[in-house]
Structure formats: structure tokens, C-alpha cells
Design a protein around this motif. Sequence first.
Motif, PDB file in Angstrom:
ATOM      1  N   VAL A  82       0.850  -1.178   0.000  1.00 17.71           N
ATOM      2  CA  VAL A  82       0.000   0.000   0.000  1.00 17.71           C
ATOM      3  C   VAL A  82       0.891   1.234   0.000  1.00 17.71           C
ATOM      4  CG1 VAL A  82      -0.193   0.070   2.537  1.00 17.71           C
ATOM      5  CG2 VAL A  82      -1.940   1.170   1.122  1.00 17.71           C
ATOM      6  N   ASN A 100       0.570   5.240   0.658  1.00 19.27           N
ATOM      7  CA  ASN A 100      -0.215   6.378   1.123  1.00 19.27           C
ATOM      8  C   ASN A 100       0.553   7.658   0.811  1.00 19.27           C
ATOM      9  OD1 ASN A 100      -2.536   5.082   2.520  1.00 19.27           O
ATOM     10  ND2 ASN A 100      -0.922   4.217   3.799  1.00 19.27           N
ATOM     11  N   SER A 101      -0.114   8.617   0.223  1.00 21.56           N
ATOM     12  CA  SER A 101       0.564   9.859  -0.134  1.00 21.56           C
ATOM     13  C   SER A 101      -0.278  11.064   0.260  1.00 21.56           C
ATOM     14  CB  SER A 101       0.848   9.907  -1.635  1.00 21.56           C
ATOM     15  OG  SER A 101      -0.352   9.980  -2.376  1.00 21.56           O
ATOM     16  N   TYR A 102       0.429  12.144   0.512  1.00 24.59           N
ATOM     17  CA  TYR A 102      -0.223  13.435   0.766  1.00 24.59           C
ATOM     18  C   TYR A 102       0.593  14.503   0.061  1.00 24.59           C
ATOM     19  CZ  TYR A 102      -1.765  17.738   2.962  1.00 24.59           C
ATOM     20  OH  TYR A 102      -2.229  19.024   3.171  1.00 24.59           O
ATOM     21  N   GLY A 115      -4.810  13.729  -0.205  1.00 20.64           N
ATOM     22  CA  GLY A 115      -4.275  12.439   0.227  1.00 20.64           C
ATOM     23  C   GLY A 115      -4.860  11.322  -0.612  1.00 20.64           C
ATOM     24  N   SER A 116      -4.071  10.303  -0.873  1.00 18.51           N
ATOM     25  CA  SER A 116      -4.565   9.172  -1.663  1.00 18.51           C
ATOM     26  C   SER A 116      -3.894   7.881  -1.207  1.00 18.51           C
ATOM     27  CB  SER A 116      -4.308   9.383  -3.158  1.00 18.51           C
ATOM     28  OG  SER A 116      -2.923   9.365  -3.433  1.00 18.51           O
ATOM     29  N   THR A 117      -4.553   6.788  -1.500  1.00 19.75           N
ATOM     30  CA  THR A 117      -4.030   5.457  -1.198  1.00 19.75           C
ATOM     31  C   THR A 117      -4.037   4.627  -2.473  1.00 19.75           C
ATOM     32  OG1 THR A 117      -4.822   5.505   1.086  1.00 19.75           O
ATOM     33  CG2 THR A 117      -4.390   3.343   0.139  1.00 19.75           C
ATOM     34  N   SER A 118      -2.947   3.934  -2.727  1.00 20.39           N
ATOM     35  CA  SER A 118      -2.856   3.044  -3.882  1.00 20.39           C
ATOM     36  C   SER A 118      -2.442   1.659  -3.422  1.00 20.39           C
ATOM     37  CB  SER A 118      -1.819   3.569  -4.886  1.00 20.39           C
ATOM     38  OG  SER A 118      -2.181   4.829  -5.382  1.00 20.39           O
ATOM     39  N   TYR A 119      -3.045   0.640  -4.009  1.00 19.47           N
ATOM     40  CA  TYR A 119      -2.645  -0.737  -3.756  1.00 19.47           C
ATOM     41  C   TYR A 119      -1.877  -1.259  -4.969  1.00 19.47           C
ATOM     42  CZ  TYR A 119      -5.485  -1.416   0.452  1.00 19.47           C
ATOM     43  OH  TYR A 119      -5.992  -1.349   1.719  1.00 19.47           O
ATOM     44  N   ASN A 135      -8.541   1.114  -6.692  1.00 19.49           N
ATOM     45  CA  ASN A 135      -7.587   0.549  -5.745  1.00 19.49           C
ATOM     46  C   ASN A 135      -8.203  -0.633  -5.019  1.00 19.49           C
ATOM     47  OD1 ASN A 135      -5.265   2.526  -5.869  1.00 19.49           O
ATOM     48  ND2 ASN A 135      -6.969   3.919  -5.439  1.00 19.49           N
ATOM     49  N   ASN A 140     -10.717   6.810  -3.149  1.00 19.00           N
ATOM     50  CA  ASN A 140     -10.060   8.014  -2.660  1.00 19.00           C
ATOM     51  C   ASN A 140     -10.991   9.218  -2.751  1.00 19.00           C
ATOM     52  OD1 ASN A 140      -7.400   7.091  -1.875  1.00 19.00           O
ATOM     53  ND2 ASN A 140      -7.007   6.715  -4.046  1.00 19.00           N
TER      54      ASN A 140
END
Length: 246
Positions: free
Chosen positions: A124, A126-128, A138-142, A202, A215
Amino acid sequence: MKKYLALLLILWIPFGCETEHKLTFEPLELHGESCKSCPEITINLPHALDDTGVATAINRSLREEVIALLSFSDNKDIGNVDDAMASFTDSYKELKAKFPDEIEWEAKINGEVIYEDANLITIVVNSYTFTGGAHGYGSTSYLNFDKTKGAELENWELFDDPEGFEKFAETKFRVQEKIPQDSNINATGFMFEGDAFHLSNNVGYTNDGVQLIYNQYEVASYADGPIILTLPYSEVNLFLKRKVKS
């Protein structure tokens, strides 16, 4: 003495079976340029050390993920993380030179292995990022990887029955978000394109089950935050190519 050796062997066998399929990682921490007119950039990622195809694929995909998040230049091809950080920094410096009151930009990217078995590994990210405006994003990618093939998997490659999984996920999504099963998917304020449910971009394996993360802005407003749907393996193994014991 033989009894102790036998006991140690018995204890080692299950431990060995549990860990033999695990990849080896080291933490990779990177920071942007440090100066008064520089944005704050912090990157923490797992770096795969094994001499295998999947380790190469993991490191390449994480590098591409960071480049996509930080690149601000349309005029040149950015092929590594250092150039991506420089692109982010230079873009801020240019803006700051024109508008001295511009608030400092920021980028934080963190990656973590959240699932691994003998066949598959999921990371995973996680970015901001803040690049001006009312708020950051902010976002999350798998990122899912087939360890045998040594390749990153597209979402559709996770399923034996993608259509069946999508229908099942919609039912569970409606229950979780209190949307009547016979109503429009956007009846309670969601913003699914075309008034039709779709899987998140994701989708990833976790220890708790297959997880979908929508997201911010994907199907709801920024204020609603990310929408997370976790489906236990006992309920979704029927649809998966790679089954997980539940």
C-alpha cells in the motif's frame, strides 16, 4: 540432549514454513532538497533486496508511483525518483519567485507491505501532497504482485469472476453505506459516474480480506474522505484467482 534437539526441530519447522516465502526488504528513506525556498519532500518505501523477478517488479512499480505523484514537468521525460523530486522542487521555486506569498508545498509518500503469502504480495502506498489551494490531497494506492510470474497485477487479474465480484461488492457497499438495494447508487449523495456502481481503482489483499478504497473525489466529496470497503476472504474466495485461507 537429543530430546532438546528434537524439540528445537519441531519448533523450527512451522516457523520456517511461515517465513520461507517472505521477501526481504530494507527501508528506503529519501528527502528533498533542503533550503528556504524548497518544498518539504519525505519518502519512505520498502526496497526489495531479493534477486528475483518480483523484487525487480516491486522496486520498478514503486519508483513509477513516486514519479507519477511528484512530476510537474511536461517538457521532459522523468525516469527516476531524484528527477521527480527535482521537478516538484523546481515547480515550487518557479511559483514562489512569481508569488512570494505562496504557501510552502509538501509531499509525503509512505509505502508498506500489508499482505504476503507464497503466491502474492500487496504493497500500500499512502501519499499526501499540498501544492496550494484550500487543502492538500491524500490518496491510497494498492500494488498487487504475482510472485511466481514476477509481475504487477491489474485489478481484473485478481478475479476468476470479475463481474460476480463487482455485483457482490455493490451489495456489500449498499449495506455498509445504507443505500437501499433497489435505489439508484447515488440516491444518498454518492457521485458514481453514470449512476452505476463500479469497483474502486484501488483493490488490494489485506490480512482482513480484499479491500477497496475509493479516494477523495472518486465517488464522494472531499469532506467525506476516503470510502473503504473490506470484504472477508470467507465471502469472496469464490471470486478470487488466488484463494486465501480464512
